[in-house]
Write a protein that holds these residues in place. Sequence first.
Motif, PDB file in Angstrom:
ATOM      1  N   LEU A 433       0.826  -1.199   0.000  1.00 47.14           N
ATOM      2  CA  LEU A 433       0.000   0.000   0.000  1.00 47.14           C
ATOM      3  C   LEU A 433       0.862   1.251   0.000  1.00 47.14           C
ATOM      4  O   LEU A 433       1.975   1.263   0.543  1.00 47.14           O
ATOM      5  CB  LEU A 433      -0.917   0.026   1.232  1.00 47.14           C
ATOM      6  CG  LEU A 433      -1.877  -1.147   1.405  1.00 47.14           C
ATOM      7  CD1 LEU A 433      -2.677  -0.967   2.680  1.00 47.14           C
ATOM      8  CD2 LEU A 433      -2.807  -1.287   0.208  1.00 47.14           C
ATOM      9  N   GLU A 434       0.303   2.296  -0.582  1.00 41.41           N
ATOM     10  CA  GLU A 434       0.929   3.602  -0.494  1.00 41.41           C
ATOM     11  C   GLU A 434       0.620   4.233   0.867  1.00 41.41           C
ATOM     12  O   GLU A 434      -0.345   3.838   1.531  1.00 41.41           O
ATOM     13  CB  GLU A 434       0.405   4.511  -1.619  1.00 41.41           C
ATOM     14  CG  GLU A 434       0.702   3.995  -3.015  1.00 41.41           C
ATOM     15  CD  GLU A 434       0.092   4.896  -4.069  1.00 41.41           C
ATOM     16  OE1 GLU A 434      -0.630   5.837  -3.680  1.00 41.41           O
ATOM     17  OE2 GLU A 434       0.323   4.646  -5.273  1.00 41.41           O
ATOM     18  N   ARG A 438      -2.603   3.547   3.353  1.00 41.26           N
ATOM     19  CA  ARG A 438      -2.392   2.983   4.678  1.00 41.26           C
ATOM     20  C   ARG A 438      -3.056   3.850   5.751  1.00 41.26           C
ATOM     21  O   ARG A 438      -3.735   3.339   6.647  1.00 41.26           O
ATOM     22  CB  ARG A 438      -0.896   2.869   4.955  1.00 41.26           C
ATOM     23  CG  ARG A 438      -0.608   2.214   6.320  1.00 41.26           C
ATOM     24  CD  ARG A 438       0.812   2.438   6.760  1.00 41.26           C
ATOM     25  NE  ARG A 438       1.039   3.839   7.085  1.00 41.26           N
ATOM     26  CZ  ARG A 438       2.029   4.567   6.614  1.00 41.26           C
ATOM     27  NH1 ARG A 438       2.890   4.049   5.768  1.00 41.26           N
ATOM     28  NH2 ARG A 438       2.164   5.844   6.962  1.00 41.26           N
ATOM     29  N   CYS A 479       3.731  -1.786   3.200  1.00 43.17           N
ATOM     30  CA  CYS A 479       3.585  -0.459   2.614  1.00 43.17           C
ATOM     31  C   CYS A 479       4.887  -0.085   1.917  1.00 43.17           C
ATOM     32  O   CYS A 479       5.946  -0.705   2.141  1.00 43.17           O
ATOM     33  CB  CYS A 479       3.228   0.580   3.682  1.00 43.17           C
ATOM     34  SG  CYS A 479       1.813   0.137   4.708  1.00 43.17           S
TER      35      CYS A 479
END
Length: 506
Positions: A433-434, A438, A479
């Motif tokens: 995830l970016e 997040r 992430c």
Amino acid sequence: MKNGMSAAGLRDVPELRYLNADNVARYRAVMRYFYQEYQRLRYWMRPEEVYEGVNNWGVLDSYTLEQCLADLEQLKNWQNLASRHDGGRAVTIEEYMRKKSLYLLTPYSIEIERMLETLETIKGYGGSLETTYLDTISECLLSIRGNVGAFAAGEALQCWDKLFQAFKQMHENAADFIGSMNSIQAEEMMATDAFLAMKDRLTDYLQHFVKGLQQSAYQIEGHLQQITPNVRDLFLEQAVDDELAKPRLDEVQSREELLDRWTRGWMNLRRWFLGDDREASELQQLERATKDTIAKVVRSALRLQERRRVGVSRRKDLEWLAVRFEQAESLEEAHCLAAYAFGLFPGRHLQGEDVRTTDRADAAMWQEPPIVRGIRSRSRKRLGKSDAEPVRSDDERKRQHRAIVEAQLREEREYLEQLASLGNVRLEQLGVLEPRKRLRLLSWIGRCTASPSRSFVTSDGYRITLSAAKAGERAVLRCTDGDLDMPDYVMKVEYALTERRATDNG
């Protein structure tokens, strides 16, 4: 007693009359002597013993034995004392002619004197913020979950007494402490210089409680949600059986009354930690009140420090600095001293006509003539009409901000649609995830855990439901800027308006 009150609870209380009677000092002295002897395990007292004990205190002037006998009979009529005939042998004629009795404190009077003794020691709100009560509550709830139906004789009642006593003490102590921090005495104390000495200890104490509250609250909420009504009823029935199994000489409540009272106590415990549909939980209100108290303490300390700084005279420092300026041998040395003493001054941009009197490149600004610039007065007194200024337009700034917000909402909507297409999804299945995704995901998880139903509806109509992770199961949320270890939650995203239409059609 469905409503918590019976007709017997609304009766007149004659046991309290001696507190406001004409001879209140005599009655109070006699009752206090009986109570002190009761604490020494002496119950039945003769009038002569009472008269001698009260006279030894020296608080009543010209107190006679006849007055003591009259006081004992009056207290007996008010049901503060019970009496029985003293069958001992009379030694004198006066004892033979006088009706001899032994007197005993009644249960109501014992509680009244105990209350009065407690009131005499109260000097403020008192109270404390202790996290040990929360640990005790969590342990008891865990024991109820694991041992329901398997408690030995007496263990269920012991667990219930321990649980409810810890809950009662924690609630009362916290309420008293927060009340003391908002009292007039606390306000006056926070305005004194002595408060600065205890500011750090008080702040650390409050912060430690908030940290412990946040750590234990999630455990207690999880235990309460896992205890179903059937498990609760089975545990309370075992506790009631243990209570009724105790041999008692006085009148006890029936099984139905006792079970109903304890069930309402359990519901109060659950409402305190989880809240209900009408209002937030008392736990959240206590956390908010504690944080407000911390902010209040910090503000009071800052005001005191500012007041002390304002009151300090810097005359000697300025005189010493003036002597140093006088001792400077050149203007350059004075400039260096000013730079060290005062630092850089804030820049001011002044407009004016630059009139140069020389073309020399090495001419210093100190050799230039001053530029005279008129400055408007800051006085509130209006000197005359001023020209009207046009209204500033913020349309462009608003348009840019609106575009940014719409882009963020569009991105959030697309992410919700993506999660809705996956159905039930675990955190490890979300991929890398970016940071923005997040933060948005953690915000959703926080809102779900704060809700009693473990779900909420977004502004776009999507319902996000979070299933609690099993004990011990962890997941790694990957992430682009690092990995985050957290419980292995299961998240479900669905369109809430579809549910409403289906319910309406059904």
